[in-house]
Each structure stands twice: as structure tokens, then as C-alpha cells.
Design a protein around this motif. Structure first.
Motif, short mmCIF file in Angstrom:
data_model
loop_
_atom_site.label_atom_id
_atom_site.label_comp_id
_atom_site.label_asym_id
_atom_site.label_seq_id
_atom_site.Cartn_x
_atom_site.Cartn_y
_atom_site.Cartn_z
N THR A 218 0.84 -1.19 0.00
CA THR A 218 0.00 0.00 0.00
C THR A 218 0.88 1.25 0.00
OG1 THR A 218 -0.15 -0.25 2.40
CG2 THR A 218 -2.01 -1.04 1.10
N MET A 219 0.30 2.36 -0.44
CA MET A 219 1.05 3.62 -0.48
C MET A 219 0.78 4.48 0.74
SD MET A 219 0.60 4.77 -4.48
CE MET A 219 -1.16 5.06 -4.25
N HIS A 220 -0.39 4.29 1.37
CA HIS A 220 -0.79 5.15 2.47
C HIS A 220 -1.31 4.32 3.64
CE1 HIS A 220 -1.33 7.96 -1.08
NE2 HIS A 220 -0.56 8.67 -0.29
N SER A 221 -1.56 4.99 4.75
CA SER A 221 -2.12 4.33 5.92
C SER A 221 -3.57 3.95 5.66
CB SER A 221 -2.04 5.25 7.14
OG SER A 221 -2.89 6.37 6.96
N LEU A 222 -4.08 3.09 6.49
CA LEU A 222 -5.48 2.66 6.37
C LEU A 222 -6.43 3.83 6.48
CD1 LEU A 222 -7.76 0.55 6.31
CD2 LEU A 222 -7.40 0.24 8.78
N SER A 223 -6.24 4.68 7.48
CA SER A 223 -7.15 5.81 7.67
C SER A 223 -7.10 6.78 6.49
CB SER A 223 -6.82 6.54 8.98
OG SER A 223 -5.47 6.99 8.98
N TYR A 224 -5.90 6.98 5.92
CA TYR A 224 -5.79 7.86 4.75
C TYR A 224 -6.57 7.29 3.57
CZ TYR A 224 -3.74 10.69 1.02
OH TYR A 224 -3.56 11.54 -0.05
N MET A 225 -6.40 5.98 3.33
CA MET A 225 -7.12 5.37 2.21
C MET A 225 -8.63 5.48 2.41
SD MET A 225 -4.91 1.96 1.17
CE MET A 225 -4.82 1.26 2.82
N MET A 226 -9.09 5.28 3.62
CA MET A 226 -10.52 5.36 3.88
C MET A 226 -11.06 6.78 3.71
SD MET A 226 -11.07 2.80 7.12
CE MET A 226 -12.86 3.03 7.05
N LYS A 227 -10.26 7.77 4.06
CA LYS A 227 -10.74 9.15 3.98
C LYS A 227 -10.61 9.74 2.58
CE LYS A 227 -10.22 13.71 6.14
NZ LYS A 227 -9.56 14.48 7.22
N HIS A 228 -9.52 9.43 1.89
CA HIS A 228 -9.22 10.12 0.63
C HIS A 228 -9.40 9.27 -0.62
CE1 HIS A 228 -7.60 13.63 2.73
NE2 HIS A 228 -6.95 12.79 3.53
N ALA A 229 -9.45 7.94 -0.49
CA ALA A 229 -9.52 7.10 -1.69
C ALA A 229 -10.30 5.83 -1.38
CB ALA A 229 -8.11 6.80 -2.19
N ASP A 230 -9.68 4.70 -1.61
CA ASP A 230 -10.25 3.39 -1.28
C ASP A 230 -9.10 2.42 -1.09
OD1 ASP A 230 -9.66 1.96 -3.91
OD2 ASP A 230 -10.86 3.65 -4.64
N LEU A 231 -9.42 1.21 -0.71
CA LEU A 231 -8.38 0.24 -0.34
C LEU A 231 -7.69 -0.40 -1.54
CD1 LEU A 231 -10.08 -1.51 2.71
CD2 LEU A 231 -8.70 0.57 2.64
N PHE A 232 -8.13 -0.06 -2.76
CA PHE A 232 -7.49 -0.56 -3.97
C PHE A 232 -6.69 0.53 -4.67
CE2 PHE A 232 -11.13 -3.70 -4.00
CZ PHE A 232 -10.35 -4.81 -3.77
N GLU A 233 -6.44 1.65 -4.02
CA GLU A 233 -5.85 2.81 -4.66
C GLU A 233 -4.47 2.55 -5.24
OE1 GLU A 233 -4.70 6.09 -2.29
OE2 GLU A 233 -3.44 4.90 -0.96
#
Length: 679
Positions: free
Chosen positions: A318-333
Motif C-alpha cells: 500500500t502507499m498510504h495508511s489505512l485511515s488515509y485510504m478510507m478518507k481520501h480514496a479506497d483500499l485498492f488505490e
């Protein structure tokens, strides 16, 4: 009987001490299953002397027969001078269509176009793919035929166990409890089960489902260093690990130029390493063929349709933390654009949350006994013929709103984990529930992202009822519980039971300090992050000048360290000019009393002058079992785990965030009850 003795008693000859692999491997770039195959032949004993002799024997075999690339010419000289020599190397073969013969290529020895008989190819067809580790008797024949290679394959044997008795394996499983069996499996893949919680063990075991379940599609994205690809390269000779950027349609499915079937036709599992990477260029036609195969178990190149049973495992960072993905994108980003396709991702049966997996460190590895991985691999291969999803329907009814594709994903994960943990086909309702909840969560994680990415996907109620009961259990992903404020699309996050309090309770503690606190009960989920002593206790300890910690199990270093961190929290809320008396009441034992007393005294000395007056005493009464914190302000906090709420972390690494920030640690599952004395 200790687990070690039970393992040796029931599986003698099929298990090996896992630390032996490191002893013999040295600089040899050879898979674990090759080494354990040799160790299983020479070290299958509980007698230390025999084991040591076996280790030396295997070392000698590796030294004399394993081909290192930089020593290839020396090995060729040995073959030439001796006339014949046994080697261990990775061999692949191709058809020379002009001559109508098969020719072998040796990975480390560097030889190409060595004749190999049709009979060998017919017996070991995997030689036609990316290569198989083998024990080979090689000879050199100096002749005048310059058109053919002078190197001769006298005999060749792929390194793998030739036969396993699955019925015996299933019968012997009944000699172990669930926890013992899971620990044996963890040790078999080289891990120390004492360092893992039940959920963390499930995460590791789910990586094995692709080896025992046909056409199973798993994805795991997470931070670096968690061993995502290790199991796919080391566990089984029936799996192939390839770089995500190195695969083509011809290599994966079928080569149109010669009609040769690709990897899916020969391997039980094809794992795609380094699968993530937005900038990666991927052939769109390859993705389309993969979509069709993942959905229908078939593919076509040209006019001919083909079928196969190979599973796909996709692993990447992954490129980002879990919370970042949830807030700004999705878990497949992190996926390449070609794979960032809802039609492709909808074929994924389970998304394994790689951010929950601990990074590998020395104490996570075991030196105890586990299955020879090749033996376990053969068992998993045989289990591919069975379907264990009936164990789910025996106890539960899935929600009718779950779509066919979602249901397939859930049941495949459920079936695979049951094959691994309950191969004998027997489990209780509660044991089946543990697996079902995990399987539902794995598919729900996929579906949640699809709903975010594409408006044509609708939310699904991932719930079930027990047979004969009306109560509905709704399963949420762990991240939905941990970050309810970041859950998008406005779908509500509800607790799965009436007793479980959403993680939002701890968020309230974090965001603002309540003017008045009240009694309540809080359940913290296994593998949760974001929890600290300050969030849990500070509001209830403010104003207290006498605090007693009752915990009979403060013996080991990390448990004493927990007490120190609790006191550090008290210092952060202690009013200026006030002193707080802290008393620890615990037990001792014959092995730890001196060491524990020394640590407590060191703590007491270090706190001198800080405003915290620390004392300790030992209570050896038989009735002392419960753990709690009591204050002179009337609060009593009941703790089922005491202060021991965090999973093991790398406290030796000074740059590890978990060392200094409790919120960065994974939690064990625990409960806290806050009671107020009204008198």
C-alpha cells in the motif's frame, strides 16, 4: 502431553524442527520445501544426536550437490572428471519442434538444450513451465555429434513427497484441540504461535487457502516487510510466484504460436508479487482474459476454450495508511490502472487486510516442530478435491440479500479455512462462526470498495442467522469498526452484538474530555489500533490520590513495563503540587520472584521525587485471580486482561512508533467495565 511431544508422537517422520532450515541453508538460494525434503529424510527424530548427525548430512549434500551459479563451471568439471555426478538444480524444458524432441535448461548450472526423454516429460509435465527443483544424475558423453549436447540426464527426480495418506492425516487431526492444531500449522510455516493472537493466526492461515481451494482469488495489500510473498515461494512445490509485471497472456494462459498451456494449467496457485504500483503498465487484453478466467474457470486464446483450477493470489504494498485510504480514496488505490477495474476486482473472493499483519522480526519465528512443508503441501493439494462449505449451511443461513458472487467468495474462504483447521470435517457451531465471520469480512471488504468506486454496485447486507433462531448477526470489517467516522456512502455501522460498544466510544475520549464520566462496558476488538491507557483510564482517574492495581500476573518484563507506562500516564494528568500513591498487588512464583522484585525496586527508585509514590506487595492467596484498578474516588475498573492489552511489538527497535505511541500498537481482544461506588 506437551504439544511438541504430541506432534512427534502422531506425525513422526512428517515433521521437522523449523530452526534446522536456517542451519543448513547458508547462502544457497533454494526454497524451504527443498531443504525440508532433505531434512525430513535425515532428521526425522526427536533424538538430538541423530538430528545433529542429520543436519551435518544435509549440509554435506547441499555443499556437494547444490549448484551455485558462481560455481557452475566447477560443477561441470566434476561431472566431466567423474563421468557422472548428482546435482540439485531448477530444471525447465521446452519442445524443439524442428527436431521433435524436448530439451532441458538448468537454472543455476547454465546448461541449455540438454536432451530429456519424452517419458520424463509425460511424468513431470510441470517441467514445461517455469521450472521445477530436482535431484539429477548428470553425465558427460564426449562424442562427434556436434548437433546435440554432450550432457546427459541419467535420472531426474522432482523434489517432493511422493505419497501422503489423507485419511490418516484427518484421523490424526482429532488428537489435537483447535488451538493446538492452529499452533502446529503456524509452526509449520515457520512462525511462533505464542507471538500471535487468534485473529492474527487466521490472517496467516488464510494465505494458505489458495493451495487447498480451486479457483480461489485472494488479494493482500499492506505495508512492506510482513512476509506477504514468502508463503507463496516457500510453502509448496505446487505454487508459482511471479512478478506482477512479468506475466503475459502466453505465459499465464496459452501460447498461440505452439499451443502450449501456460501457468494456470500446471500450478495449483499462481501468486503475483509486487502487484501494486500505479505507474505499472499492464496489458489490457491480459486483464480481460484474467477476468473471464476468474469468473468462469475457463479462458480462450483463438478459437479453443480451456479450463483450469489454478487459484490466483495478488500481493502488493500500500502507499498510504489505512485511515488515509478510507478518507481520501479506497483500499485498492495502489493498483495499476488496468487492474483498478470493478469488473476485475469483483472476482476477488477475499481481501486480506495486510495492515493488520505484523512485520517479520526474529521473535516471530519458531524453533519448534512443524510439518515438513512438502508434506503439508501435498495434503492441501489433495484437499482441493473436497468442498467444506456444507459446514456453514449446517449451522447458519446467510442473508438472502447476499448476491451469488458474494456468497461464492464467502463460502470459498470458509471452505478453505475449514480444510486447513478442521480437515476431519468436524467443528462446533461456535468454531464455524469464527470462520464464517472472518470469511464474510474478507468479502465485505471487497464489496465496500466496489460500492465506492462504481455507483452501479449496491451495498449488501453481510449477515446471517443461526439455524432455528431469529437473531441476525451483521458482520462488519475491522476498519469500519475502528474508523466509523471515515466510512463513506453513509451506511450505518452497528455493533454485531448488544454487548459490543462501537469504537466510537474511544473516539469520544480522544476528541474531548467529558465533564462527567459514567459507568459503562467497553469491548475492544482483537487487532484494533488507536487505544491507549490515557484514553481508557485518564477520565476515571482524575482527582484520585490513591490508586491500587490488582493483577496477579505481573511477572515478565513487558508486564512490568506496562505498569511503568500506566504510571507515566498518571504523571501526565497529575495536578501540580499533589502526590499520588500507587500500589501494585500481584503474585510471584519460584522462577520470577527475584527478577520481578528487582524490577519493581528499580521502578520505585526511578519514581523517587516524581510525585508518584510506588509500592508493591505479593498476595499469594488462591482466590486472587481478578484484575482491576481501584481508586479513592470510588471508581473500580474491571479488566479481564489487566494492563496486558497490547500484542507483542518490536520494543528493541528505537525507531518503531509502537515503542513510544501506544495507539500504534495492535491490541489483544479485551473488555473493560467501569463501576462507581455510590456510597
Amino acid at each position: 502431553m506437551e504439544l511438541r511431544d504430541k506432534i512427534i508422537k502422531h506425525f513422526e517422520g512428517k515433521v521437522v524442527r523449523k530452526d534446522l532450515t536456517k542451519l543448513v541453508k547458508g547462502n544457497a538460494v533454494v526454497p524451504t520445501y527443498v531443504l525440508e525434503y532433505l531434512l525430513g529424510q535425515h532428521c526425522a527424530s526427536s533424538d538430538d544426536e541423530i538430528v545433529q548427525q542429520g543436519v551435518e548430512k544435509v549440509k554435506d549434500i547441499i555443499k556437494k550437490h547444490f549448484v551455485h551459479r558462481d560455481e557452475a563451471e566447477s560443477v561441470k568439471h566434476d561431472i566431466l572428471s567423474k563421468g557422472s555426478h548428482r546435482i540439485i538444480d531448477k530444471v525447465s524444458a521446452k519442445l524443439n519442434d524442428k527436431k521433435g524432441v524436448y530439451e532441458a535448461e538448468f537454472s543455476n548450472l547454465g546448461l541449455k538444450r540438454v536432451l530429456i526423454s519424452n517419458d520424463v516429460i509425460a511424468t513431470h509435465k510441470k517441467l514445461l513451465t517455469s521450472g521445477v527443483w530436482c535431484i539429477i544424475n548428470m553425465a558427460y558423453l564426449n562424442g562427434d555429434d556436434s548437433a546435440n549436447s554432450p550432457w546427459i540426464i541419467e535420472s531426474i527426480k522432482p523434489i517432493q513427497i511422493s505419497h501422503i495418506d489423507l485419511d490418516e492425516f484427518k484421523q490424526l487431526r482429532q488428537e489435537f484441540s483447535k488451538d493446538e492444531w492452529i499452533d502446529l500449522l503456524l509452526q509449520s510455516i515457520g512462525l511462533n504461535p505464542e507471538q500471535f493472537t487468534f485473529r492474527s493466526k487466521l490472517l496467516q492461515l488464510t494465505r494458505m487457502v489458495s493451495f487447498c481451494e480451486n479457483n480461489y482469488n485472494l488479494i493482500e495489500l499492506g505495508p512492506k516487510g510482513t512476509g506477504k510473498s514468502h508463503i507463496y515461494s516457500e510453502l509448496s512445490p505446487h505454487g508459482m510466484l511471479i512478478s506482477g509485471g512479468e506475466v503475459t497472456q502466453a505465459k499465464l494462459f496459452v501460447n498461440n504460436s505452439n499451443g502450449q498451456i501456460g501457468l494456470v494449467g500446471y500450478w495449483d496457485n499462481v501468486a503475483f508479487d509486487e502487484f501494486a504500483g500505479i505507474s505499472k503498465r499492464v496489458d489490457k487484453n491480459l486483464v480481460d482474459t484474467m477476468k473471464n478466467y476468474m469468473a468462469n474457470k475457463s479462458f480462450s486464446r483463438g478459437s479453443t476454450p480451456y479450463g483450469a483450477t489454478a487459484s490466483f493470489s495478488f500481493v502488493g504494498n500500500t502507499m498510504h495508511s489505512l485511515s488515509y485510504m478510507m478518507k481520501h480514496a479506497d483500499l485498492f488505490e495502489a493498483l495499476p490502472k488496468a487492474y483498478y477495474d470493478t469488473a476485475f476486482l469483483d472476482r476477488i473472493h477475499c481481501y486480506l487486510p495486510g495492515w493488520e499483519v505484523q512485520k517479520l522480526r526474529n521473535e516471530l519465528f519458531t524453533d519448534s516442530y512443524g510439518f515438513i512443508v512438502d508434506y503439508l503441501a501435498e495434503v492441501l493439494k489433495d484437499l482441493r478435491k473436497d468442498d467444506y462449505s456444507h459446514l456453514c449451511s449446517k449451522y447458519f443461513d446467510l442473508s438472502e440479500s447476499i448476491t451469488t458472487r458474494d456468497r461464492t467468495g464467502v463460502l470459498k474462504t470458509f471452505s478453505g479455512l475449514c480444510k486447513i483447521i478442521y480437515p476431519h470435517g468436524e467443528c462446533s457451531q461456535e468454531e464455524a462462526r469464527e470462520i464464517l465471520d472472518f470469511a464474510l469480512e474478507g468479502r465485505r471488504r471487497v464489496k465496500n470498495q466496489l460500492v465506492l468506486m462504481d455507483d452501479t454496485f449496491n451495498e449488501v447486507d453481510f449477515s446471517y442467522t443461526s439455524k432455528g433462531e431469529q437473531d441476525v448477526t451483521t458482520v462488519l470489517t475491522f476498519e469500519e469498526k475502528q474508523y466509523p467516522s471515515l466510512v463513506k456512502n453513509q451506511h450505518k455501522v452497528q455493533p454485531t452484538t448488544t454487548e459490543e460498544i462501537p469504537i466510537a466510544v474511544t473516539e469520544n475520549i480522544e476528541k474531548k474530555k467529558p465533564a462527567l464520566v459514567s459507568g459503562k462496558h467497553v469491548v475492544i476488538a482483537e487487532n484494533q489500533k488507536g487505544i491507549s491507557y490515557h484514553k481508557l483510564f485518564a477520565p476515571y482517574l482524575e482527582g484520585a490520590l490513591k490508586i491500587t492495581i490488582l493483577d496477579p500476573y505481573v511477572r515478565h518484563f513487558y508486564q512490568v513495563k506496562n505498569v511503568m507506562e500506566f504510571i507515566q500516564m498518571l504523571l501526565s494528568i497529575k495536578p501540580v503540587g499533589e502526590d499520588i500513591d500507587v500500589k501494585l498487588v500481584t503474585k510471584n512464583d519460584d522462577f520470577n520472584e527475584t527478577e520481578s522484585t528487582e524490577r519493581f525496586n528499580l521502578m520505585k527508585d526511578s519514581l523517587d521525587g516524581s510525585g508518584i509514590n510506588f509500592e508493591f506487595e505479593y498476595d499469594q492467596s488462591q482466590s486472587f485471580h481478578a484484575r482491576s484498578i481501584e481508586t479513592d474516588t470510588g471508581w473500580k475498573i474491571l479488566l479481564d486482561r489487566g494492563l496486558d492489552i497490547f500484542q507483542a511489538y518490536d520494543f528493541k527497535n528505537p525507531f518503531n512508533l509502537a515503542n513510544s505511541i501506544q495507539e500504534e500498537r495492535f491490541c489483544k481482544g479485551f473488555e473493560v467495565t467501569y463501576l462507581k461506588d455510590v456510597d
